[in-house]
Write a protein that holds these residues in place. Structure first.
Motif, mmCIF file in Angstrom:
data_model
loop_
_atom_site.group_PDB
_atom_site.id
_atom_site.type_symbol
_atom_site.label_atom_id
_atom_site.label_comp_id
_atom_site.label_asym_id
_atom_site.label_seq_id
_atom_site.Cartn_x
_atom_site.Cartn_y
_atom_site.Cartn_z
ATOM 1 N N HIS A 137 -8.881 0.541 -9.211
ATOM 2 C CA HIS A 137 -7.770 0.112 -8.363
ATOM 3 C C HIS A 137 -7.321 -1.274 -8.810
ATOM 4 O O HIS A 137 -8.149 -2.152 -9.066
ATOM 5 C CB HIS A 137 -8.198 0.087 -6.895
ATOM 6 C CG HIS A 137 -7.086 -0.249 -5.967
ATOM 7 N ND1 HIS A 137 -6.054 0.622 -5.689
ATOM 8 C CD2 HIS A 137 -6.833 -1.374 -5.270
ATOM 9 C CE1 HIS A 137 -5.210 0.045 -4.858
ATOM 10 N NE2 HIS A 137 -5.669 -1.170 -4.578
ATOM 11 N N SER A 152 -5.718 -4.512 -7.615
ATOM 12 C CA SER A 152 -5.340 -5.200 -6.385
ATOM 13 C C SER A 152 -5.251 -6.710 -6.530
ATOM 14 O O SER A 152 -4.481 -7.346 -5.837
ATOM 15 C CB SER A 152 -6.315 -4.856 -5.264
ATOM 16 O OG SER A 152 -7.616 -5.281 -5.617
ATOM 17 N N HIS A 200 0.161 -2.786 -10.243
ATOM 18 C CA HIS A 200 -0.430 -3.433 -9.073
ATOM 19 C C HIS A 200 -0.298 -2.534 -7.848
ATOM 20 O O HIS A 200 0.763 -2.025 -7.542
ATOM 21 C CB HIS A 200 0.258 -4.775 -8.812
ATOM 22 C CG HIS A 200 -0.294 -5.498 -7.632
ATOM 23 N ND1 HIS A 200 -1.491 -6.174 -7.666
ATOM 24 C CD2 HIS A 200 0.173 -5.628 -6.376
ATOM 25 C CE1 HIS A 200 -1.726 -6.704 -6.489
ATOM 26 N NE2 HIS A 200 -0.732 -6.386 -5.691
ATOM 27 N N GLY A 201 -1.423 -2.328 -7.165
ATOM 28 C CA GLY A 201 -1.445 -1.495 -5.967
ATOM 29 C C GLY A 201 -1.784 -0.040 -6.241
ATOM 30 O O GLY A 201 -2.052 0.707 -5.313
ATOM 31 N N ASP A 202 -1.775 0.383 -7.497
ATOM 32 C CA ASP A 202 -2.066 1.780 -7.836
ATOM 33 C C ASP A 202 -3.541 2.001 -8.122
ATOM 34 O O ASP A 202 -4.294 1.064 -8.393
ATOM 35 C CB ASP A 202 -1.255 2.226 -9.058
ATOM 36 C CG ASP A 202 0.212 2.462 -8.731
ATOM 37 O OD1 ASP A 202 0.587 2.366 -7.548
ATOM 38 O OD2 ASP A 202 0.982 2.734 -9.680
ATOM 39 N N THR A 203 -3.927 3.261 -8.085
ATOM 40 C CA THR A 203 -5.289 3.684 -8.400
ATOM 41 C C THR A 203 -5.237 4.609 -9.600
ATOM 42 O O THR A 203 -4.315 5.417 -9.729
ATOM 43 C CB THR A 203 -5.923 4.410 -7.192
ATOM 44 O OG1 THR A 203 -5.951 3.497 -6.089
ATOM 45 C CG2 THR A 203 -7.336 4.862 -7.489
#
Length: 140
Positions: free
Chosen positions: A115, A117, A103-106
């Motif tokens: 991504h 999100s 979560h939050g990473d690309t």
């Protein structure tokens, strides 16, 4: 008189013990609740991880069924000590190629960028090749 005692013994079999002389004898009943064929003492009890209950002093069992809100990860596991699935690796998403993204990473490949999100499906966009501009004077 013989039939009346037999009827009383059948109706109140939890509290009475009938002896062979047809005289009822009051027995001490253990306090608690009978729930789905199992005996539980007064107070809280859990017949299963998803069913918290409470046994009252009057012998009534009050239970709730836990409804899990879930949507935090794609690699959830069911721990027998917990009612709802747990996410051992925290919140995450899955890219279209199956890659798990925290979560939050690309995450990027040669042709897309994803991504993580919201929810468990990554938001992805295709990478476009730059358009080569051709000089119209040189084409002719």
């Amino acid at each position: 008189m013989h039939q009346i005692i037999a009827s009383v013994c059948l109706l109140a079999s939890v509290f009475l013990v009938c002896q062979s002389q047809d005289l009822p004898v009051l027995a001490t009943a253990a306090s608690g609740c009978l729930y789905h064929g199992n005996y539980y003492p007064i107070g809280p009890f859990k017949p299963s991880a998803c069913e918290p209950c409470h046994c009252t002093s009057s012998g009534q069992a009050y239970c709730a069924i836990v409804d899990c809100f879930f949507g935090g990860c794609v690699d959830a596991v069911h721990d027998p000590d917990h009612c709802c699935p747990v996410c051992p690796n925290g919140r995450n998403c899955k890219a279209p190629d199956g890659t798990i993204i925290k979560h939050g990473d690309t995450y990027s490949t040669a042709d897309m960028t994803c991504h993580c999100s919201f929810g468990t499906r990554a938001e992805c966009a295709l990478k476009l090749e730059p358009i080569k501009m051709v000089d119209p004077i040189q084409v002719s």
